[in-house]
Design an enzyme around this catalytic site. Structure first.
Site, mmCIF file in Angstrom:
data_model
loop_
_atom_site.group_PDB
_atom_site.id
_atom_site.type_symbol
_atom_site.label_atom_id
_atom_site.label_comp_id
_atom_site.label_asym_id
_atom_site.label_seq_id
_atom_site.Cartn_x
_atom_site.Cartn_y
_atom_site.Cartn_z
ATOM 1 N N LYS A 193 52.114 -22.648 -28.133
ATOM 2 C CA LYS A 193 52.442 -23.753 -27.422
ATOM 3 C C LYS A 193 52.009 -23.991 -25.950
ATOM 4 C CE LYS A 193 55.586 -25.811 -24.516
ATOM 5 N NZ LYS A 193 54.884 -27.027 -24.311
ATOM 6 N N GLY A 245 55.370 -18.883 -17.472
ATOM 7 C CA GLY A 245 56.198 -19.427 -16.736
ATOM 8 C C GLY A 245 56.885 -19.606 -15.154
ATOM 9 N N SER A 246 57.743 -20.323 -14.996
ATOM 10 C CA SER A 246 58.601 -20.358 -13.826
ATOM 11 C C SER A 246 59.772 -19.146 -14.572
ATOM 12 C CB SER A 246 59.007 -21.789 -14.102
ATOM 13 O OG SER A 246 59.757 -22.040 -14.600
ATOM 14 N N GLY A 250 61.936 -19.113 -17.622
ATOM 15 C CA GLY A 250 61.989 -17.733 -17.826
ATOM 16 C C GLY A 250 63.646 -17.490 -18.194
ATOM 17 N N GLU A 267 56.735 -13.257 -18.313
ATOM 18 C CA GLU A 267 55.698 -13.113 -16.884
ATOM 19 C C GLU A 267 56.608 -14.149 -16.296
ATOM 20 O OE1 GLU A 267 53.514 -13.345 -14.288
ATOM 21 O OE2 GLU A 267 52.263 -14.251 -15.811
ATOM 22 N N CYS A 301 50.361 -16.653 -10.154
ATOM 23 C CA CYS A 301 51.998 -16.327 -10.119
ATOM 24 C C CYS A 301 51.517 -14.763 -9.086
ATOM 25 C CB CYS A 301 52.084 -15.823 -11.935
ATOM 26 S SG CYS A 301 51.365 -14.585 -12.704
ATOM 27 N N GLU A 396 59.015 -19.473 -4.435
ATOM 28 C CA GLU A 396 58.099 -19.073 -4.881
ATOM 29 C C GLU A 396 57.499 -20.893 -4.488
ATOM 30 O OE1 GLU A 396 54.816 -17.276 -8.595
ATOM 31 O OE2 GLU A 396 56.639 -18.822 -8.913
#
Length: 493
Positions: A193, A245-246, A250, A267, A301, A396
């Site tokens: 996805k 992703g974020s 996660g 990750e 990231c 972030e």
């Protein structure tokens, strides 16, 4: 510069892939519309124009995709092929991507705003990733174990099953390659996805996979928003989730996956330190530091958004930073002089912009290399006069915004570098080899670059984070553990 570089509409590429009706879902080797009929638009962040309409997969579509992946996993056309044949298929994938490098790079630039020089590199790197993983199928070994003369014990490395591969919007081709490569090399099947903001290259890659000998159903691609990802994560017949992703998503994936103990690779985010010592090549360090938070519009990231410089060289290094920031020309992703494109979406631009107000409210002094107010373009911005507790230092931002701070000595540099919930990467600049090793050892991060920034490999070394930057590793030998189970067999003779 004051205004972004522009191109006439006729000078911008228009790939044939964008023509036609709503883009469908790739399930069991065939394209189909979402059962609900719902679709969403993906837009060019440089112009705001709609690029394509894309199907929004619901739970029923995910069920079909997972069922197709399960059938393919158990079918002899995939499950029983030789390791050599699996390697050959991965090489075919590399070849077909390489043959369409320019098209895929253009689609990524249109979809997420990255300059063409950067998206070309991402596709070329992805080709190299598939070449790397093509070498693994013939090298996945088990072991024999010491045992009594009447017993023979050995281990097998076997694929997990169906992998849910969920990628972020900031590096679509590369992230998909990082997940497909090891999953296929180890014999798994995949339901992928892509992010809703940048789904086009995943769909085009789905078309290209149909030109290879990859059996149908081995790779399925479903598009949609977070509800689609949630359906994949919740699905009882998905054995593993590989997510980029974020941090917030996660954590949600980890929570949901715990219900049936899915394997996970996460990750996630970062707040990476760039540490510059007084003996460093300051000009090289300034180039690396600015690249660390401005390249790719800071939407990475591994972005080095906390810059620490030794007190004795702060003023000189700051001058070099500001000069290097001014060299980052903003503009249309297809203009040859563009170094930074627009941010990926209006929502993300608003979020990143809000941190400039936060920084000012926290007493920060901002130095920017341009002006706001030109679409979704944001110039490199340096924040000074903030401490370790400032939000712009802790959180972030995922944009071209970095805080400049100082340190006294090696121990102070390591302590400040580690003062974060994240631990993805770090960049250290020094000509003292002993110091470089000492700092690299002391930093609690997954990757340390010495006198470099973001020197990414195509698979030879592991990549991932400490602390809340994630779980598990992509690449390296460690990736085999992430996509296989070890089975012990004991035979009494």
């Amino acid at each position: 510069m004051s205004t972004p570089l522009t191109l006439d509409a006729g000078a911008r590429p228009t790939p044939a892939f964008l023509d036609g009706p709503t883009k469908g879902l790739l399930i069991d080797g065939a394209w189909t519309a979402a059962r609900s009929g719902v679709a969403f638009d993906t837009r060019d962040p440089a112009t705001g124009e709609v690029l394509a309409s894309v199907s929004a997969a619901g739970a029923e579509d995910v069920d079909l995709a997972v069922a197709a992946a399960r059938r393919a996993f158990e079918d002899p056309s995939w499950a029983d092929i030789t390791p050599y044949r699996r390697s050959r298929i991965l090489l075919q994938i590399a070849d077909v991507l390489e043959a369409h490098t320019e098209e895929l790079a253009v689609l990524d630039s249109l979809d997420m705003g990255g300059p063409l020089w950067m998206t070309r590199w991402l596709v070329e790197h992805s080709v190299e990733v598939f070449h790397h993983y093509a070498g693994w199928p013939t090298k996945i070994y088990g072991q024999t174990a010491p045992s009594a003369p009447s017993v023979f014990s050995y281990t097998l490395r076997q694929p997990l099953g169906v992998v849910g591969a969920i990628t972020a919007w900031n590096g679509p081709v590369l992230q998909l390659a990082w997940k497909l490569g090891p999953a296929l090399a180890t014999g798994n099947t995949v339901v992928a996805k892509p992010a809703a903001w940048s789904p086009l290259t995943a769909l085009r890659i789905g078309e290209l996979l149909l030109e290879t000998d990859l059996p149908r159903g081995v790779v399925n691609i479903v598009t949609g928003d977070g509800t689609t990802g949630e359906a994949i994560t919740n699905h009882p017949d998905v054995d593993k989730i590989s997510f980029t992703g974020s941090l917030a998503v996660g954590k949600r994936i980890l929570e949901v996956s715990s219900k049936d103990l899915k394997r996970v690779t996460l990750e996630l985010g970062g707040k990476s330190p760039t540490i510059v010592f007084d003996d460093a090549d300051l000009e090289a360090a300034a180039r690396g530091a600015v690249a660390g938070f401005a390249q790719g519009s800071g939407e990475g990231c591994v972005a080095g958004t906390r810059i620490f410089v030794q007190e004795s060289v702060r003023e000189r290094f700051r001058e070099l930073l500001v000069r290097e920031m001014a060299a980052y020309a903003l503009g249309d992703p297809f203009h040859p002089d563009t170094r930074m494109g627009p941010l990926a979406s209006p929502q993300h631009f608003a979020r990143v912009s809000s941190y400039l107000d936060v920084a000012r409210a926290e007493g920060g002094v901002l130095t920017t290399a341009g002006e706001l107010g030109h679409g979704l373009y944001m110039p490199p911005t340096l924040v000074e006069n903030v401490g370790a507790d400032a939000r712009v230092v802790r959180e972030e931002i995922f944009g071209p915004v970095a805080a400049l701070m100082t340190f006294t000595d090696t121990e102070d540099a390591v302590a400040q570098g580690n003062d974060t919930i994240y631990g993805l990467s770090a960049s250290v600049w020094t000509t003292n080899l002993e110091r470089a090793h000492r700092v690299a050892s002391g930093l609690r991060v997954g990757t340390v670059w010495v006198n470099a920034y973001a020197d990414m490999t195509a698979g030879s070394v592991p990549f991932g984070g400490f602390k809340q930057s994630g779980i598990g590793r992509e690449h390296g030998i460690e990736v085999l553990d992430a996509y296989t189970e070890t089975k012990t067999v004991t035979v009494h003779l």
